[in-house]
Write a protein that holds these residues in place. Structure first.
Motif, PDB file in Angstrom:
ATOM      1  N   GLN A  69      61.767  35.948  57.115  1.00 43.14           N
ATOM      2  CA  GLN A  69      60.608  35.928  58.036  1.00 43.14           C
ATOM      3  C   GLN A  69      59.990  34.576  57.641  1.00 43.14           C
ATOM      4  O   GLN A  69      59.948  33.742  56.720  1.00 43.14           O
ATOM      5  N   LEU A  73      51.923  32.726  55.402  1.00 42.89           N
ATOM      6  CA  LEU A  73      50.990  32.258  54.822  1.00 42.89           C
ATOM      7  C   LEU A  73      50.576  30.744  55.063  1.00 42.89           C
ATOM      8  O   LEU A  73      49.493  30.248  55.269  1.00 42.89           O
ATOM      9  N   HIS A 101      42.568  40.465  52.203  1.00 42.89           N
ATOM     10  CA  HIS A 101      43.630  39.869  51.263  1.00 42.89           C
ATOM     11  C   HIS A 101      43.715  40.881  50.177  1.00 42.89           C
ATOM     12  O   HIS A 101      44.569  40.619  49.200  1.00 42.89           O
ATOM     13  N   LYS A 103      44.216  43.661  49.916  1.00 48.32           N
ATOM     14  CA  LYS A 103      45.387  44.527  50.071  1.00 48.32           C
ATOM     15  C   LYS A 103      46.568  44.074  49.469  1.00 48.32           C
ATOM     16  O   LYS A 103      47.499  44.818  49.212  1.00 48.32           O
ATOM     17  N   TYR A 208      49.257  43.633  61.854  1.00 49.74           N
ATOM     18  CA  TYR A 208      48.005  43.926  62.680  1.00 49.74           C
ATOM     19  C   TYR A 208      48.179  44.937  63.977  1.00 49.74           C
ATOM     20  O   TYR A 208      49.208  44.781  64.532  1.00 49.74           O
TER      21      TYR A 208
HETATM   22  C1  HEM Z   1      42.292  30.524  51.326  1.00 50.51           C
HETATM   23  C2  HEM Z   1      43.152  30.691  52.319  1.00 50.51           C
HETATM   24  C3  HEM Z   1      43.864  31.573  52.966  1.00 50.51           C
HETATM   25  C4  HEM Z   1      43.988  31.708  54.231  1.00 50.51           C
HETATM   26  C5  HEM Z   1      43.319  30.894  55.517  1.00 50.51           C
HETATM   27  C6  HEM Z   1      45.001  32.825  54.302  1.00 50.51           C
HETATM   28  C7  HEM Z   1      45.354  33.358  55.462  1.00 50.51           C
HETATM   29  C8  HEM Z   1      46.360  34.159  55.667  1.00 50.51           C
HETATM   30  C9  HEM Z   1      46.895  35.025  57.094  1.00 50.51           C
HETATM   31  C10 HEM Z   1      46.048  34.604  58.225  1.00 50.51           C
HETATM   32  C11 HEM Z   1      48.126  35.621  56.909  1.00 50.51           C
HETATM   33  C12 HEM Z   1      48.840  36.479  57.802  1.00 50.51           C
HETATM   34  C13 HEM Z   1      48.176  37.587  57.995  1.00 50.51           C
HETATM   35  C14 HEM Z   1      48.533  38.792  57.074  1.00 50.51           C
HETATM   36  O1  HEM Z   1      49.790  38.911  56.774  1.00 50.51           O
HETATM   37  O2  HEM Z   1      47.675  39.664  56.669  1.00 50.51           O
HETATM   38  C15 HEM Z   1      48.046  35.523  55.326  1.00 50.51           C
HETATM   39  C16 HEM Z   1      49.118  36.121  54.868  1.00 50.51           C
HETATM   40  C17 HEM Z   1      49.457  36.224  53.296  1.00 50.51           C
HETATM   41  N1  HEM Z   1      48.573  35.490  52.454  1.00 50.51           N
HETATM   42 FE1  HEM Z   1      47.044  34.602  52.667  1.00 50.51          FE
HETATM   43  N2  HEM Z   1      45.570  32.985  53.212  1.00 50.51           N
HETATM   44  C18 HEM Z   1      44.860  32.500  52.126  1.00 50.51           C
HETATM   45  C19 HEM Z   1      45.002  32.429  50.798  1.00 50.51           C
HETATM   46  C20 HEM Z   1      45.936  33.239  50.193  1.00 50.51           C
HETATM   47  C21 HEM Z   1      46.146  33.591  48.785  1.00 50.51           C
HETATM   48  C22 HEM Z   1      45.275  32.567  47.938  1.00 50.51           C
HETATM   49  C23 HEM Z   1      47.068  34.125  48.457  1.00 50.51           C
HETATM   50  C24 HEM Z   1      47.585  34.658  47.124  1.00 50.51           C
HETATM   51  C25 HEM Z   1      48.673  34.029  46.598  1.00 50.51           C
HETATM   52  C26 HEM Z   1      47.456  34.637  49.846  1.00 50.51           C
HETATM   53  C27 HEM Z   1      48.631  35.630  49.989  1.00 50.51           C
HETATM   54  C28 HEM Z   1      49.262  36.101  51.037  1.00 50.51           C
HETATM   55  C29 HEM Z   1      50.334  36.810  51.292  1.00 50.51           C
HETATM   56  C30 HEM Z   1      51.086  37.411  50.029  1.00 50.51           C
HETATM   57  C31 HEM Z   1      50.375  36.962  52.638  1.00 50.51           C
HETATM   58  C32 HEM Z   1      51.604  37.789  53.459  1.00 50.51           C
HETATM   59  C33 HEM Z   1      52.820  36.867  53.440  1.00 50.51           C
HETATM   60  C34 HEM Z   1      53.805  37.209  54.245  1.00 50.51           C
HETATM   61  O3  HEM Z   1      53.887  38.459  54.835  1.00 50.51           O
HETATM   62  O4  HEM Z   1      54.872  36.593  54.242  1.00 50.51           O
HETATM   63  N3  HEM Z   1      46.859  34.167  50.692  1.00 50.51           N
HETATM   64  N4  HEM Z   1      47.400  34.759  54.696  1.00 50.51           N
END
Ligand code: HEM
Ligand SMILES: Cc1cc2nc3c(=O)[nH]c(=O)nc-3n(C[C@H](O)[C@H](O)[C@H](O)COP(=O)(O)OP(=O)(O)OC[C@H]3O[C@@H](n4cnc5c(N)ncnc54)[C@H](O)[C@@H]3O)c2cc1C
Length: 391
Positions: A69, A73, A101, A103, A208
């Motif tokens: 995929q 992120l 997040h 979750k 979502y």
């Molecule tokens: C600080 C700014 C960050 C923003 C703006 C951000 C935003 C997002 C968004 C919009 C998504 C896609 C929606 C979703 O799948 O729920 C996502 C997915 C994800 N984020 Fe974040 N995130 C941030 C930080 C982090 C951090 C610090 C982590 C931890 C390592 C993280 C881990 C993840 C993971 C595991 C996914 C799912 C990825 C996937 O399905 O490939 N994020 N993030």
């Protein structure tokens, strides 16, 4: 590139964060990202390699096969960082996103690791364009975003996710399924919101979906899911979900809602495809009020068969004198309906300056519709839509 081949170490680079501000900051971010965009795939690979080198425990938060995929992120990060000039909308969204997040089991220190990896990847690909000002701009913007998400996550005391058992699964059309679930414990949400969902057939791939019903205190949520071609999760839900499956649901997000106490103006609702689901939830809610504002709903799709909820809506409108429903199709036509795009149909049908407007659908449909409404004199502050969504 393997994570082992990376030589990156925390902490974040030490540029003072206040060097660039406002428009200059956004310009630096947009221009520098445009320079690396053609190499987005390599940048993503480097970013994840860097992240898993700096914080190896992060690997388990991500889907098992990341090759399958796109980089959600990183795409999200870059998209959100470029919006830092819209702080009012961003704070609401980022607070919801930070709570959501939880979750993933994201904890505070992961935000530093992601910041390090992001800046390291940009530095590597921007080469000589990685100036002091550019570094400062990215660091400032990321810092603000991470601070807002982290603070909201830390302040949240409710569950990170809710288990929900599938009670019913049936096809509404060949590619749209209705799924009814019941949560263990009440998931608080407002009609018009959306939640993220993980299904047992696709572990760690959260997507979502907007409940199509208003909350009634019984923990039941109804989803309408359309299988998109080549989609990882939607196809699986439409074709393989069974009663008894246990889903996980994240907390409610979004800004679409209608409050009985504050809504005095007439309402214009514009929905494309499964974007109808938050509107159905709001109508379900409105049906319980004693007095309703007049509502005009435009429901659009490419072909008549895409308007899968239209018959139900028509029946509902027959018992709700405050509701008018206009179907809009680009090919073929429905009796009493309009031909063309939603944006065109809505602006041809009337003047909407005295209405509150709710818009839901794909990002291009939302963008086109709002642009046309603004050109027809509707004020932006009267238009509610979820502005920061990715597919
Ligand atoms: C600080 C700014 C960050 C923003 C703006 C951000 C935003 C997002 C968004 C919009 C998504 C896609 C929606 C979703 O799948 O729920 C996502 C997915 C994800 N984020 Fe974040 N995130 C941030 C930080 C982090 C951090 C610090 C982590 C931890 C390592 C993280 C881990 C993840 C993971 C595991 C996914 C799912 C990825 C996937 O399905 O490939 N994020 N993030
Ligand atoms: C706020 C919000 C609310 C949503 N509510 C609903 C809802 O109530 N019902 C519903 O069915 N969906 C809804 N979606 C869309 C849903 O979250 C998924 O994006 C969709 O189900 C595709 O996921 P996937 O894993 O099957 O596709 P992915 O594997 O993520 O994507 C596969 C391919 O399909 C394309 N694609 C992704 N989404 C779409 C789309 N919507 N239309 C056409 N092509 C697409 C991608 O660009 C990619 O090429 C909502 C999305 C958002 C942001």
């Amino acid at each position: 590139m393997s994570a082992d081949s990376l030589k990156i170490s925390a902490p974040l680079p030490t540029v003072p964060v206040s060097v660039v501000k406002g428009r200059e900051l956004v310009r630096l971010i947009r221009e520098s990202f445009a320079a690396v965009e053609p190499k987005a795939d390599e940048l993503a690979q480097y970013f994840y390699g860097a992240l898993f080198a700096v914080a190896p425990d992060c690997r388990d938060l991500f889907p098992a096969s990341m090759a399958n995929q796109r980089s959600r992120l990183l795409r999200a990060l870059v998209y959100v960082v470029q919006m830092v000039d819209r702080p009012d909308e961003l704070v609401t969204f980022l607070s919801q996103l930070g709570r959501d997040h939880r979750k993933f089991a994201v904890v505070s220190r992961h935000y530093d690791a992601v910041g390090v990896a992001l800046l390291a990847a940009l530095k590597r690909f921007l080469k000589e364009k990685w100036t002091y000002e550019v570094e400062s701009a990215w660091q400032t913007a990321y810092g603000l975003i991470a601070k807002t998400m982290r603070a909201a996550a830390q302040a949240e005391t409710g569950p990170a996710w809710w288990a929900a058992t599938v009670l019913e699964h049936r096809k509404l059309t060949r590619d749209v399924a209705l799924v009814k679930v019941r949560t263990e414990g009440l998931l608080p949400y407002r009609a018009g919101g959306y939640v993220s969902v993980e299904v047992p057939q696709r572990p760690r791939l959260w997507r979502y979906f907007s409940p199509a019903n208003a909350p009634r205190g019984d923990g039941e949520l109804v989803f309408h899911v359309r299988a998109v071609p080549g989609g990882w999760v939607s196809g699986s839900i439409v074709n393989h979900t069974r009663p008894g499956d246990v889903w996980r649901l994240g907390p409610s997000m979004g800004v679409l809602n209608v409050r009985p106490t504050t809504t005095k103006r007439r309402l214009l609702m514009i929905a494309g495809g499964t974007g109808i689901t938050p509107m159905l939830a709001i109508l379900d809610d409105l049906a319980r009020w004693k007095r309703n504002p007049p509502v005009h709903l435009f429901f659009g799709g490419r072909r008549p068969e895409d308007l899968y909820a239209y018959d139900d809506l028509r029946r509902f409108a027959a018992t709700a004198p405050w509701l008018t429903v206009t179907p809009v199709t680009e090919e073929g036509a429905l009796a009493g309906g309009d031909r063309g795009t939603l944006a065109h149909a809505v602006t041809q049908r009337g003047v909407w300056r005295d209405h509150d407007v709710l818009v839901s659908g794909s990002p291009p449909m939302i963008q086109a519709t709002i642009a046309k409404l603004l050109a027809h004199g509707v004020e932006l502050e009267r238009v509610a839509y979820d502005p920061f969504t990715l597919d």
